[in-house]
Design an enzyme around this catalytic site. Structure first.
Site, PDB file in Angstrom:
ATOM      1  N   LYS A 225       0.831  -1.209   0.000  1.00 53.78           N
ATOM      2  CA  LYS A 225       0.000   0.000   0.000  1.00 53.78           C
ATOM      3  C   LYS A 225       0.866   1.260   0.000  1.00 53.78           C
ATOM      4  O   LYS A 225       2.046   1.237   0.348  1.00 53.78           O
ATOM      5  CB  LYS A 225      -0.992  -0.043   1.165  1.00 53.78           C
ATOM      6  CG  LYS A 225      -2.116  -1.055   0.855  1.00 53.78           C
ATOM      7  CD  LYS A 225      -3.213  -1.118   1.874  1.00 53.78           C
ATOM      8  CE  LYS A 225      -4.286  -2.116   1.389  1.00 53.78           C
ATOM      9  NZ  LYS A 225      -5.365  -2.315   2.359  1.00 53.78           N
ATOM     10  N   ARG A 259      -3.811 -10.492   4.180  1.00 57.17           N
ATOM     11  CA  ARG A 259      -4.204 -10.398   2.767  1.00 57.17           C
ATOM     12  C   ARG A 259      -3.033  -9.803   1.997  1.00 57.17           C
ATOM     13  O   ARG A 259      -2.681  -8.644   2.223  1.00 57.17           O
ATOM     14  CB  ARG A 259      -5.455  -9.518   2.649  1.00 57.17           C
ATOM     15  CG  ARG A 259      -5.988  -9.374   1.236  1.00 57.17           C
ATOM     16  CD  ARG A 259      -7.186  -8.420   1.215  1.00 57.17           C
ATOM     17  NE  ARG A 259      -7.721  -8.263  -0.120  1.00 57.17           N
ATOM     18  CZ  ARG A 259      -7.216  -7.444  -1.040  1.00 57.17           C
ATOM     19  NH1 ARG A 259      -6.188  -6.684  -0.787  1.00 57.17           N
ATOM     20  NH2 ARG A 259      -7.776  -7.376  -2.234  1.00 57.17           N
TER      21      ARG A 259
HETATM   22  C1  PT1 Z   1      -7.993  -4.707   2.871  1.00 53.62           C
HETATM   23  C2  PT1 Z   1      -8.244  -4.587   1.468  1.00 53.62           C
HETATM   24  C3  PT1 Z   1      -9.332  -5.341   0.938  1.00 53.62           C
HETATM   25  N1  PT1 Z   1      -7.501  -3.801   0.651  1.00 53.62           N
HETATM   26  C4  PT1 Z   1      -9.789  -6.210   3.065  1.00 53.62           C
HETATM   27  N2  PT1 Z   1     -10.082  -6.142   1.750  1.00 53.62           N
HETATM   28  C5  PT1 Z   1      -7.818  -3.711  -0.661  1.00 53.62           C
HETATM   29  N3  PT1 Z   1     -10.533  -7.005   3.879  1.00 53.62           N
HETATM   30  C6  PT1 Z   1      -8.894  -4.439  -1.176  1.00 53.62           C
HETATM   31  C7  PT1 Z   1      -2.963   2.329  -1.045  1.00 53.62           C
HETATM   32  O1  PT1 Z   1      -2.934   3.151  -0.122  1.00 53.62           O
HETATM   33  O2  PT1 Z   1      -7.020  -4.049   3.450  1.00 53.62           O
HETATM   34  N4  PT1 Z   1      -8.764  -5.518   3.621  1.00 53.62           N
HETATM   35  N5  PT1 Z   1      -9.631  -5.242  -0.382  1.00 53.62           N
HETATM   36  C8  PT1 Z   1      -6.981  -2.814  -1.557  1.00 53.62           C
HETATM   37  N6  PT1 Z   1      -7.167  -1.470  -1.181  1.00 53.62           N
HETATM   38  C9  PT1 Z   1      -6.142  -0.512  -1.204  1.00 53.62           C
HETATM   39  C10 PT1 Z   1      -6.213   0.561  -0.319  1.00 53.62           C
HETATM   40  C11 PT1 Z   1      -5.058  -0.661  -2.032  1.00 53.62           C
HETATM   41  C12 PT1 Z   1      -5.183   1.483  -0.267  1.00 53.62           C
HETATM   42  C13 PT1 Z   1      -4.035   0.268  -2.006  1.00 53.62           C
HETATM   43  C14 PT1 Z   1      -4.074   1.343  -1.121  1.00 53.62           C
HETATM   44  O3  PT1 Z   1      -2.073   2.244  -1.910  1.00 53.62           O
END
Ligand code: PT1
Length: 277
Positions: A225, A259
């Protein structure tokens, strides 16, 4: 502690790995890896899932809607068309729990019929019909905290007390699940790293992750992230070490499912954690 996910029962005396399988054309990490000429290729999705399982994933999280910061929404029908064939193929042919990363009630019910073992909803079943759908699906759910909506959530994240706010939100959503007839042992919680949070908010949530254990078993997603990009000055391709460190610390503070994109590296890190104890 053991938990049942559709046909599979898993032991959580050690943390488990959830491998990410994006079936979106626009994922932030592996954008369109399962697509050729704009068309989803089932064989590419299956091959990727197979690899994640070989590397040590116990869950495959199939997502057809990108929810990273700034992502555009997808229509419910397009999401079902993308996700259901992949869920069905993995559930029938491979040895892992299929998790479906969705906020779409219809997809929750259909995915469970096609063999999914977990509903992973970044909107914590707040869409109209989602609580009833998850209850009817009769498989476990993961409730994630998000402030705002993906399109705008990183514009100005603000909290009085981020850990208290997230705890309160997840407790309230858990109560709503219980009222909808979802069993307590089927409810997982996730602080939602990067979902309407500054780096300081994200760090505080990982630092105090053990406080979420009172609400339910914890799923944590930190993999690659953008917080690691900002904190360490790293591009997307260079965020694995930071992600592993944060994931391990999360497990020491109670996370039971990680994850991740990088399953093999995560498995090594978790094995060393297990050996040291
Ligand atoms: C998570 C999650 C998800 N993250 C769960 N499901 C994502 N339960 C998708 C960035 O800041 O943490 N938990 N499903 C992906 N989401 C992101 C959010 C991807 C922020 C990247 C960022 O780069």
């Amino acid at each position: 502690m053991h938990r049942q996910f559709a046909a599979r029962r898993l032991d959580f005396s050690v943390p488990r790995i959830m491998g990410i399988l994006n079936v979106t054309p626009d994922s932030f990490f592996d954008g369109g890896a399962c697509y050729r000429d704009g068309v989803l290729q089932l064989d590419l999705a299956l091959r990727q899932a197979e690899r994640l399982i070989r590397e040590g994933a116990d869950f495959i999280d199939v997502g057809g809607e990108s929810t990273r910061p700034g992502a555009d929404p997808v229509s419910p029908q397009a999401e079902c068309d993308r996700v259901l064939p992949v869920v069905a193929a993995i559930a029938s042919r491979l040895d892992a729990v299929v998790s479906v990363d969705t906020s779409n009630p219809e997809l929750m019910v259909e995915a469970a019929k096609h063999g999914a073992g977990l509903i992973n909803d970044v909107r914590a079943l707040q869409r109209p019909g989602a609580l009833a759908a998850a209850s009817a699906a009769a498989i476990p759910v993961c409730l994630m905290h998000m402030q705002g909506a993906p399109e705008t959530m990183q514009e100005r994240p603000a909290y009085l007390d981020v850990v208290a706010d997230v705890l309160q939100f997840l407790s309230a959503r858990k109560q709503a699940c219980l009222q909808a007839g979802i069993a307590e042992q089927d409810i997982w919680v996730d602080p939602g790293i990067g979902f309407g949070k500054t780096d300081e908010h994200n760090l505080a949530l990982i630092r105090e992750l053990d406080r979420l254990n009172e609400v339910g078993p914890i799923l944590l997603g930190v993999s690659r992230k953008s917080m690691f990009g900002r904190l360490l000055g790293r591009d997307l391709a260079e965020r694995l070490p930071g992600s592993l460190a944060a994931g391990l610390i999360g497990c020491q503070r109670g996370a039971r499912i990680l994850r991740v994109h990088d399953v093999a590296a995560t498995r090594d890190a978790l094995e060393i954690l297990r050996l040291i104890g």
